[in-house]
Design a protein around this motif. Structure first.
Motif, PDB file in Angstrom:
ATOM      1  N   THR A  49     -18.565 -65.159  26.119  1.00  0.00           N
ATOM      2  CA  THR A  49     -17.327 -64.464  25.775  1.00  0.00           C
ATOM      3  C   THR A  49     -16.443 -64.225  26.989  1.00  0.00           C
ATOM      4  OG1 THR A  49     -18.378 -62.325  26.092  1.00  0.00           O
ATOM      5  CG2 THR A  49     -18.437 -63.218  23.858  1.00  0.00           C
ATOM      6  N   ARG A  51     -13.187 -61.424  27.981  1.00  0.00           N
ATOM      7  CA  ARG A  51     -12.557 -60.224  27.461  1.00  0.00           C
ATOM      8  C   ARG A  51     -11.630 -59.653  28.518  1.00  0.00           C
ATOM      9  NH1 ARG A  51     -14.763 -54.962  27.446  1.00  0.00           N
ATOM     10  NH2 ARG A  51     -16.514 -55.771  28.605  1.00  0.00           N
ATOM     11  N   LYS A  74      -8.703 -50.988  21.105  1.00  0.00           N
ATOM     12  CA  LYS A  74      -9.961 -50.315  20.799  1.00  0.00           C
ATOM     13  C   LYS A  74     -10.328 -49.273  21.864  1.00  0.00           C
ATOM     14  CE  LYS A  74     -14.238 -52.106  21.239  1.00  0.00           C
ATOM     15  NZ  LYS A  74     -15.567 -52.567  21.039  1.00  0.00           N
ATOM     16  N   ASP A  75     -10.025 -49.588  23.111  1.00  0.00           N
ATOM     17  CA  ASP A  75     -10.435 -48.718  24.215  1.00  0.00           C
ATOM     18  C   ASP A  75      -9.278 -47.900  24.774  1.00  0.00           C
ATOM     19  OD1 ASP A  75     -12.916 -49.880  23.971  1.00  0.00           O
ATOM     20  OD2 ASP A  75     -12.468 -51.428  25.439  1.00  0.00           O
ATOM     21  N   ILE A  78      -9.040 -44.279  26.922  1.00  0.00           N
ATOM     22  CA  ILE A  78     -10.261 -43.824  27.591  1.00  0.00           C
ATOM     23  C   ILE A  78      -9.903 -43.533  29.048  1.00  0.00           C
ATOM     24  CG2 ILE A  78     -12.581 -44.490  28.360  1.00  0.00           C
ATOM     25  CD1 ILE A  78     -12.835 -46.189  25.876  1.00  0.00           C
ATOM     26  N   GLN A  89     -15.969 -39.196  31.997  1.00  0.00           N
ATOM     27  CA  GLN A  89     -15.260 -40.141  31.147  1.00  0.00           C
ATOM     28  C   GLN A  89     -14.821 -39.380  29.904  1.00  0.00           C
ATOM     29  OE1 GLN A  89     -17.798 -43.242  29.612  1.00  0.00           O
ATOM     30  NE2 GLN A  89     -16.089 -44.439  28.812  1.00  0.00           N
ATOM     31  N   VAL A  91     -13.507 -39.958  25.994  1.00  0.00           N
ATOM     32  CA  VAL A  91     -13.347 -40.961  24.937  1.00  0.00           C
ATOM     33  C   VAL A  91     -12.553 -40.325  23.801  1.00  0.00           C
ATOM     34  CG1 VAL A  91     -14.546 -42.564  23.416  1.00  0.00           C
ATOM     35  CG2 VAL A  91     -15.611 -41.878  25.561  1.00  0.00           C
ATOM     36  N   LYS A  93     -11.594 -41.334  20.903  1.00  0.00           N
ATOM     37  CA  LYS A  93     -12.062 -41.580  19.536  1.00  0.00           C
ATOM     38  C   LYS A  93     -13.074 -40.520  19.093  1.00  0.00           C
ATOM     39  CE  LYS A  93     -12.832 -45.704  16.801  1.00  0.00           C
ATOM     40  NZ  LYS A  93     -13.297 -47.082  16.828  1.00  0.00           N
ATOM     41  N   ILE A  98     -17.556 -37.032  28.812  1.00  0.00           N
ATOM     42  CA  ILE A  98     -18.941 -37.342  29.159  1.00  0.00           C
ATOM     43  C   ILE A  98     -19.056 -37.334  30.674  1.00  0.00           C
ATOM     44  CG2 ILE A  98     -20.743 -39.097  29.015  1.00  0.00           C
ATOM     45  CD1 ILE A  98     -18.871 -40.187  26.593  1.00  0.00           C
ATOM     46  N   MET A 110     -17.759 -50.106  31.750  1.00  0.00           N
ATOM     47  CA  MET A 110     -17.091 -50.674  30.579  1.00  0.00           C
ATOM     48  C   MET A 110     -17.507 -52.129  30.329  1.00  0.00           C
ATOM     49  SD  MET A 110     -14.875 -48.361  29.312  1.00  0.00           S
ATOM     50  CE  MET A 110     -13.531 -49.221  28.488  1.00  0.00           C
ATOM     51  N   GLY A 111     -18.768 -52.421  30.577  1.00  0.00           N
ATOM     52  CA  GLY A 111     -19.287 -53.755  30.303  1.00  0.00           C
ATOM     53  C   GLY A 111     -18.897 -54.820  31.312  1.00  0.00           C
ATOM     54  N   ARG A 214     -22.178 -64.859  34.299  1.00  0.00           N
ATOM     55  CA  ARG A 214     -21.270 -63.715  34.187  1.00  0.00           C
ATOM     56  C   ARG A 214     -20.408 -63.588  35.433  1.00  0.00           C
ATOM     57  NH1 ARG A 214     -22.875 -58.655  30.928  1.00  0.00           N
ATOM     58  NH2 ARG A 214     -20.964 -58.128  31.995  1.00  0.00           N
TER      59      ARG A 214
ATOM     60  N   THR B 171     -22.617 -50.212  23.616  1.00  0.00           N
ATOM     61  CA  THR B 171     -22.012 -51.434  24.103  1.00  0.00           C
ATOM     62  C   THR B 171     -21.938 -52.461  22.981  1.00  0.00           C
ATOM     63  OG1 THR B 171     -23.058 -50.974  26.203  1.00  0.00           O
ATOM     64  CG2 THR B 171     -22.168 -53.162  25.923  1.00  0.00           C
ATOM     65  N   TYR B 175     -20.030 -56.921  25.225  1.00  0.00           N
ATOM     66  CA  TYR B 175     -20.252 -55.988  26.337  1.00  0.00           C
ATOM     67  C   TYR B 175     -19.124 -54.968  26.494  1.00  0.00           C
ATOM     68  CZ  TYR B 175     -24.061 -59.058  27.631  1.00  0.00           C
ATOM     69  OH  TYR B 175     -25.207 -59.804  27.609  1.00  0.00           O
ATOM     70  N   SER B 176     -18.305 -54.838  25.462  1.00  0.00           N
ATOM     71  CA  SER B 176     -17.238 -53.857  25.553  1.00  0.00           C
ATOM     72  C   SER B 176     -17.777 -52.472  25.215  1.00  0.00           C
ATOM     73  CB  SER B 176     -16.101 -54.229  24.613  1.00  0.00           C
ATOM     74  OG  SER B 176     -16.552 -54.129  23.281  1.00  0.00           O
ATOM     75  N   PHE B 177     -16.961 -51.487  25.474  1.00  0.00           N
ATOM     76  CA  PHE B 177     -17.356 -50.108  25.247  1.00  0.00           C
ATOM     77  C   PHE B 177     -17.131 -49.746  23.779  1.00  0.00           C
ATOM     78  CE2 PHE B 177     -16.381 -45.563  25.238  1.00  0.00           C
ATOM     79  CZ  PHE B 177     -17.432 -45.069  25.995  1.00  0.00           C
ATOM     80  N   ALA B 179     -17.471 -46.585  20.806  1.00  0.00           N
ATOM     81  CA  ALA B 179     -17.730 -45.176  20.519  1.00  0.00           C
ATOM     82  C   ALA B 179     -17.086 -44.844  19.192  1.00  0.00           C
ATOM     83  CB  ALA B 179     -17.144 -44.298  21.616  1.00  0.00           C
ATOM     84  N   ASP B 180     -17.714 -43.962  18.450  1.00  0.00           N
ATOM     85  CA  ASP B 180     -17.100 -43.502  17.204  1.00  0.00           C
ATOM     86  C   ASP B 180     -17.846 -42.265  16.708  1.00  0.00           C
ATOM     87  OD1 ASP B 180     -15.307 -43.365  15.167  1.00  0.00           O
ATOM     88  OD2 ASP B 180     -15.806 -45.302  14.274  1.00  0.00           O
TER      89      ASP B 180
END
Lengths: 244, 409
Positions: A49, A51, A74-75, A78, A89, A91, A93, A98, A110-111, A214, B171, B175-177, B179-180
């Motif tokens: 992938t 991103r 989506k993020d 944050i 952090q 969030v 949503k 945190i 964040m991955g 990666r 994750t 590999y994205s973040f 949350a919900d």
């Protein structure tokens, strides 16, 4: 004549000894500035992938920084706050702040292939490591950084390749305590932002088998150095307040 | 009919008390052997069946590296298409896709790390016992959004009940973040503490949006129509899968449990073995006594010219007939017991529930295993044992000289 040569050698040794520390100080100053307001794009590549994330990063000196994710949707919103070595952090949503505990500092941010630690502690290289100049040529210095006994750092050894022209890092090798190469960070495309020069392309490539394929690329979309940044960004309340 | 056979049969019919005691002893032992093996096998079978059907399933398809390294680099890609292909196989009863990952849950007061899995609620009803393990609230359905079905112990740890909201961070497959907030729709209890304290489930459609796992799975679970043939079907499926995927039957991926059961069986057989050594000697001593009481009779038979071999054949024939009758009667009792308790499992009651949970048994009902082959095997063992135990007395009594035998006190 012989005496001059001896004198030259002695002075150059002194220069060598002092310069490693000076070089790092200069590098850190160039990387952090008094303050930076940056917009960054981050592209995370995994085996299958790709991103993209966009974020805004505000920092003052070495110790304070605030980050906000702008993209993807989506993020969005944050936020991250780092004061000294503590990181939080927020969030939106789940409407939660945190605290990122010490045990999670090595976890991926964040991955991406950057860790929380990179974002919180990268700037303490001058304080946490012994510096030694390994070699130099016309274009670069090569520095070896070994952790000080009392410091709680994660790397066993760091080798930094620093450009003589800009006093900015070009390539940094990170080794673990067993001397195994874990990852390499490249700084490229040095650009001028106002009066300062800054690498606009960062590429982190993990070297371990489990992270094969990666890499994470960070590009600086815009950067303003040394401007006044509101102190309200560097309080815990800012996490929620500036999330929107 | 040879004379020694006639004498043997007369011996059996005339000496009623001896015959009845021998038959009673042997047939009871046979019945006990048959019942105890049926009970033990039944116990193991139900443990395995429960453990397998609870959640793991009979056949699992995963990426071949997933078991050793369960990372998002080792996922089943294009899993919808694979499921469509698999559905053509007539030996398959149901297929369900799962995506498992670990997240950090937090309620108002507590934070706990646990597994969250995106499941297909409808298919999962057939492949696993998740729906049947419902304790409070409701099971998931296909339209559910941010509703979660959570293990009872996990709910206790988080101090939440049905209708409460918990949040998680984790994750995604890219590999994205992630949350919900999730609302607790139902709480389940399987009785497996480990599972109940670390598992939660959401509708896969909702999960896929959040974790970017559309058309991706960590596991595909298959329930065969004939569960005895899981291994065979798994091997068959393996051949048709893409190279990077692997199919395993429960015997493979739950190998340690299977081995534990086998080890337990060995200990069970040792216990039964010790019991039967005792029975062997009881029969031996009893036969010895009864043969010795007839030593004069045998001496007279020898004196009037009966050969040693004929005496041996006569006594052995008696023993064979008695053993056969006992094993037959014992066998019938054993079959009745094994069959009855197979249909009406033994209830051990609530006080055993705790110990049972450790073995992953949700109920304390233990059906016996009704397997005619095993029963036949036990009957043969008992027959050999009964006849074998009379050999020594027969040989011993036959070694006397006729005159010694007649004068024996």
């Amino acid at each position: 004549m012989f005496r001059y040569i001896t004198l030259l050698m002695v002075t150059s040794i002194f220069l060598w000894a002092s310069s490693a520390e000076d070089i790092i100080k200069k590098v850190e100053d160039n990387l952090n500035g008094k303050s930076i307001d940056m917009k960054i794009s981050m592209i995370v590549y995994t085996q299958k992938t790709k991103r993209t994330m966009k974020l805004q990063s505000l920092s003052v000196g070495k110790t304070k920084s605030f980050m906000k994710v702008l993209y993807p949707k989506k993020d969005e919103g944050i936020t991250f706050l780092k004061l000294d070595n503590i990181m939080w952090q927020y969030v939106p949503k789940i409407e939660r702040i945190i605290k990122i505990p010490a045990s999670m500092m090595l976890q991926s941010w964040m991955g991406s292939d950057f860790s929380n630690d990179d974002l919180a502690r990268e700037s303490s290289i001058a304080d946490d490591y012994y510096q030694k100049l390994l070699s130099q040529d016309d274009n670069s210095y090569i520095l070896e950084l070994l952790p000080k006994e009392e410091s709680t750092v994660v790397w066993g050894k760091v080798i930094m390749n620093i450009s003589k022209q800009y006093y900015l890092p070009v390539k940094v090798d990170y080794y673990d305590e067993d001397g195994e190469l874990i990852r390499i960070l490249y700084y490229k495309n040095i650009k001028q932002y106002g009066k300062r020069f800054y690498p606009s392309y960062w590429e982190m490539i993990p070297q371990t088998e489990d992270k094969k394929g990666r890499k994470t690329i960070m590009t600086v979309d815009s950067a303003i150095f040394d401007k006044e940044i509101k102190s309200s960004y560097f309080t815990k309340r800012a996490l929620k307040r500036y999330s929107k | 009919m040879k004379p020694y056979i006639v004498i043997a049969l007369k011996n059996i019919t005339n000496n009623k008390a001896r015959t009845i005691v021998t038959i009673l002893l042997s047939s009871l032992s046979t019945a006990i052997l048959i019942f105890s093996t049926a009970f033990m096998d039944g116990q193991h079978k139900i443990m395995l069946k429960n453990a397998v059907e609870l959640y793991p399933g009979y056949i699992q398809i995963t990426h071949k590296d997933f078991r050793d390294n369960p990372s998002f680099d080792n996922l089943i890609e294009n899993s919808n298409k694979l499921v469509t292909t698999l559905k053509k196989n007539k030996k398959i009863a149901s297929i369900s896709q799962r995506f498992e990952t670990f997240v950090l849950f937090s309620s108002d007061t507590k934070s706990v790390g646990a597994m969250i899995a995106g499941i297909e609620p409808k298919n999962e009803k057939i492949t696993s016992k998740l729906e049947k393990s419902l304790l409070k609230g409701e099971y998931l359905d296909e339209k559910d959004k941010n509703l979660v079905y959570i293990g009872a112990e996990l709910a206790t740890k988080l101090k939440v009940k049905v209708g409460d909201t918990i949040s998680f961070i984790g994750t995604g497959a890219d590999y994205s973040f992630c949350a919900d907030n999730l609302i607790i729709k139902g709480i389940f209890q399987t009785g497996l503490f480990e599972f109940d304290s670390t598992s939660s489930f959401v509708n896969k459609k909702y999960f896929d949006e959040l974790f970017v796992s559309e058309n991706l799975s960590t596991h595909i679970i298959i329930k065969p129509k004939d569960i005895e043939n899981a291994q065979f079907l798994s091997d068959e499926i393996s051949k048709t899968l893409p190279k990077d995927l692997d199919s395993q039957s429960w015997k493979e991926f739950m190998g340690s449990l299977v081995e534990a059961m086998e080890l337990d069986s060995i200990f069970g057989y040792i216990t039964i073995g010790i019991f039967f050594i005792v029975i062997f000697f009881v029969i031996l001593i009893y036969t010895l006594l009864s043969v010795y009481s007839r030593i004069k009779e045998i001496g007279i038979l020898r004196a009037i010219g009966t050969k040693k071999e004929e005496i041996f054949s006569m006594l052995l024939f008696e023993s064979v007939v008695l053993s056969f009758i006992s094993v037959f009667i014992g066998g019938i009792i054993g079959v009745i017991l094994a069959y009855y308790f197979n249909i009406n499992p033994i209830e051990l009651g609530a006080e055993f529930e705790e110990q049972f949970k450790q073995y992953g048994l949700a109920s304390t009902a233990l059906p016996t295993d009704f397997n005619l082959l095993n029963i036949l095997r036990d009957m043969i063992i008992m027959f050999i044992l009964c006849v074998g135990s009379t050999l020594y007395p027969i040989v011993k009594v036959n070694s006397f000289k006729p005159i010694e035998a007649i004068n024996h006190v």
